[in-house]
Structures are given as C-alpha cells and as structure tokens.
Scaffold this active site. Structure first.
Site, PDB file in Angstrom:
ATOM      1  N   LYS A 297      -3.791   6.150   8.467  1.00 56.96           N
ATOM      2  CA  LYS A 297      -4.666   6.737   7.247  1.00 56.96           C
ATOM      3  C   LYS A 297      -5.058   8.018   7.627  1.00 56.96           C
ATOM      4  O   LYS A 297      -5.879   8.214   8.425  1.00 56.96           O
ATOM      5  CB  LYS A 297      -5.647   5.675   7.107  1.00 56.96           C
ATOM      6  CG  LYS A 297      -6.741   5.906   6.071  1.00 56.96           C
ATOM      7  CD  LYS A 297      -7.821   4.516   6.010  1.00 56.96           C
ATOM      8  CE  LYS A 297      -8.849   4.803   5.029  1.00 56.96           C
ATOM      9  NZ  LYS A 297      -8.471   5.065   3.701  1.00 56.96           N
TER      10      LYS A 297
ATOM     11  N   ARG B 107       0.846  -1.124   0.095  1.00 63.40           N
ATOM     12  CA  ARG B 107      -0.074   0.088   0.019  1.00 63.40           C
ATOM     13  C   ARG B 107       0.956   1.279   0.093  1.00 63.40           C
ATOM     14  O   ARG B 107       1.377   1.620   0.876  1.00 63.40           O
ATOM     15  CB  ARG B 107      -0.803   0.028   1.382  1.00 63.40           C
ATOM     16  CG  ARG B 107      -1.731   1.177   1.370  1.00 63.40           C
ATOM     17  CD  ARG B 107      -2.311   1.134   2.772  1.00 63.40           C
ATOM     18  NE  ARG B 107      -3.398   2.195   3.049  1.00 63.40           N
ATOM     19  CZ  ARG B 107      -2.724   3.262   3.807  1.00 63.40           C
ATOM     20  NH1 ARG B 107      -1.681   3.084   4.402  1.00 63.40           N
ATOM     21  NH2 ARG B 107      -3.376   4.465   4.173  1.00 63.40           N
TER      22      ARG B 107
ATOM     23  N   SER C  84     -13.312  -2.306   1.450  1.00 62.89           N
ATOM     24  CA  SER C  84     -13.491  -1.612   2.917  1.00 62.89           C
ATOM     25  C   SER C  84     -15.055  -1.434   3.022  1.00 62.89           C
ATOM     26  O   SER C  84     -15.923  -0.967   2.300  1.00 62.89           O
ATOM     27  CB  SER C  84     -12.792  -0.272   2.625  1.00 62.89           C
ATOM     28  OG  SER C  84     -11.471  -0.510   2.645  1.00 62.89           O
TER      29      SER C  84
HETATM   30  C1  LIG Z   1      -8.388   0.823   3.866  1.00 63.26           C
HETATM   31  C2  LIG Z   1      -8.191  -0.355   4.178  1.00 63.26           C
HETATM   32  C3  LIG Z   1      -9.233  -1.239   4.730  1.00 63.26           C
HETATM   33  N1  LIG Z   1      -8.954  -2.601   5.021  1.00 63.26           N
HETATM   34  C4  LIG Z   1      -7.946  -3.316   4.524  1.00 63.26           C
HETATM   35  C5  LIG Z   1      -7.868  -4.760   4.682  1.00 63.26           C
HETATM   36  F1  LIG Z   1      -7.412  -4.895   5.875  1.00 63.26           F
HETATM   37  F2  LIG Z   1      -6.900  -5.248   3.907  1.00 63.26           F
HETATM   38  F3  LIG Z   1      -9.143  -5.260   4.724  1.00 63.26           F
HETATM   39  N2  LIG Z   1      -6.966  -2.460   3.899  1.00 63.26           N
HETATM   40  C6  LIG Z   1      -7.119  -1.144   3.280  1.00 63.26           C
HETATM   41  N3  LIG Z   1      -6.168  -0.722   2.873  1.00 63.26           N
END
Ligand SMILES: C=C1C=NC(C(F)(F)F)=NC1=N
Ligand SMILES: [Mg+2]
Length: 218
Positions: A142, A42, A113
């Site tokens: 985030k 990511r 998500s």
């Molecule tokens: C914003 C996000 C929310 N959940 C997940 C995951 F944990 F992979 F499900 N990854 C992400 N990048």
C-alpha cells in the site's frame, strides 16, 4: 456477525498489481487450495482499464463462488455491484461508510479501515460489519500506508469497541507474525504479498493456517 467473524481468519487481498509474474486467477486458485477463508479483489494503480478489471473480477468472483469463499471488492462500490460481490471494503478517504451501506443494502458485507479507537467506533456506528486495522508492520503493498501501528493498536481498539466486533489485522503480516496479531485480539489476518508473491500461494496459505491453529513447532 458470527458469519463475518468466522470468515475473517485468513483474508487474502489481491489485484493484478500483486501478481507481476503469474495469472491472478491461478494465484487465487492456489490460495483457495491452501485454505484462505475470505477474498478481496483490490485493483490499485494496476494499469488495467475498467473493462479488463470487470473481466478479471468476474473470473475471480466465479472461483470464490465455486469454493464458497466470500468475495469482496476494495473501494469501488460500483464494481462491487457489477460483480455481485458479497461485500465491499472502504478506507477513511473513500465514500462515507454510512452512504455505502445505503447503496449496498443490509445483506452485503461492509468492511471499513480504522487506525484508531475513534475511527473504529465511527465505523461501527456507520454500519460496518468488520474493521481492518493496520498497517501492523511496514508494508510494500500500500503506497500510502501510514506508519506501522503494531498489534497494540488492536488491543486499544478492543478496549473501545468490545470483544465481539470483528477485527482483522493488515499490513506486512507473515505466518510467523500471525500469533502476535491474534493474541492482540484480532479475529483474523489480511494478507497480500506474503501469499501473492510467495511463488507458492497454496503453501504460503497453508503456513498461515498452521500458525493460526497454533500447530507449528515454535
Ligand atoms: C486498506 C485496507 C485495510 N483493511 C482491509 C481489510 F483487511 F479487508 F480489512 N482491506 C484494505 N484494503
Ligand atoms: Mg481504499
């Protein structure tokens, strides 16, 4: 479904922005040694150009392949295809899940998500293989994360989508908080800084595994 469910227990997520002082390849290597079960690449506001992103992605992809760890890519379906990823994870503001499913085909993993039962239900209908629910707690990983919704959100979603569909909790999760998230009905925890910024990623991953297996002296 069972493959995805089993792979979600300790889901490490990382990009170069999460490793300010270490080589991301070394961090992933140590996290794998510590027992992560799934990885998501990511890159977010990291400053890397796309060529560098592809180069780093290929190194991380190779590591995961060598250790039999599923390798997923966040947001960027094009990057996922270039890196021959096992899957892609998209948020509510990314490309529509139904469209992404058409691009990646039926055999790659699609994660979506979701914060509410309605979003979870829609993700299932769109062909998601798992949903990421959060932020469980406050998070620094985030920038645009919403207000923490806590493990209760997983319980509410479980009531809507049933007990079989794979759910991973995300957002501010530490080893100590893992039991609450799992008791709420998650199949696993997704972790960024508690592993990438721990200084000892393998030790951090190992601690998560202890709490996941309930083998810590509480
Ligand atoms: C914003 C996000 C929310 N959940 C997940 C995951 F944990 F992979 F499900 N990854 C992400 N990048
Ligand atoms: Mg996204």
């Amino acid at each position: 479904m069972s493959f995805v469910k089993n792979s979600l227990s300790l889901y490490f997520i990382m990009g170069s922005q999460d490793c300010p002082h270490q080589d991301p390849v070394r961090v992933l290597e140590q996290a794998i040694n510590g027992g992560i079960t799934c990885f998501q690449y990511r890159e977010k506001n990291s400053g890397l150009h796309m060529h560098q992103t592809v180069l780093l992605g290929k190194k991380l992809r190779r590591l995961c392949r060598e250790h039999g760890i599923p390798f997923l890519v966040n947001d960027r379906v094009d990057l996922a295809l270039i890196l021959e990823a096992d899957g892609v994870h998209i948020g509510q503001e990314d490309l529509p899940a139904s469209e992404v499913r058409k691009i990646i085909g039926p055999d790659r993993i699609l994660g979506v998500s979701a914060e509410t039962p309605a979003e979870a239900e829609q993700a299932m209908l769109d062909g998601a293989d798992y949903i990421g629910v959060g932020p469980m707690y406050s998070t620094l990983s985030k920038k645009d994360a919403g207000e923490p919704i806590g493990p209760d959100a997983i319980q509410q979603i479980r009531r809507q989508i049933g007990s079989d569909f794979p759910i991973v909790g995300i957002g501010g999760i530490t080893p100590e908080r893992t039991p609450q998230v799992m008791e709420a009905g998650a199949d696993g925890v997704a972790v960024i800084s508690a592993i990438s910024k721990s200084g000892e990623p393998s030790e951090a991953a190992r601690r998560f595994r202890q709490y996941l297996s309930g083998s810590t002296k509480l």
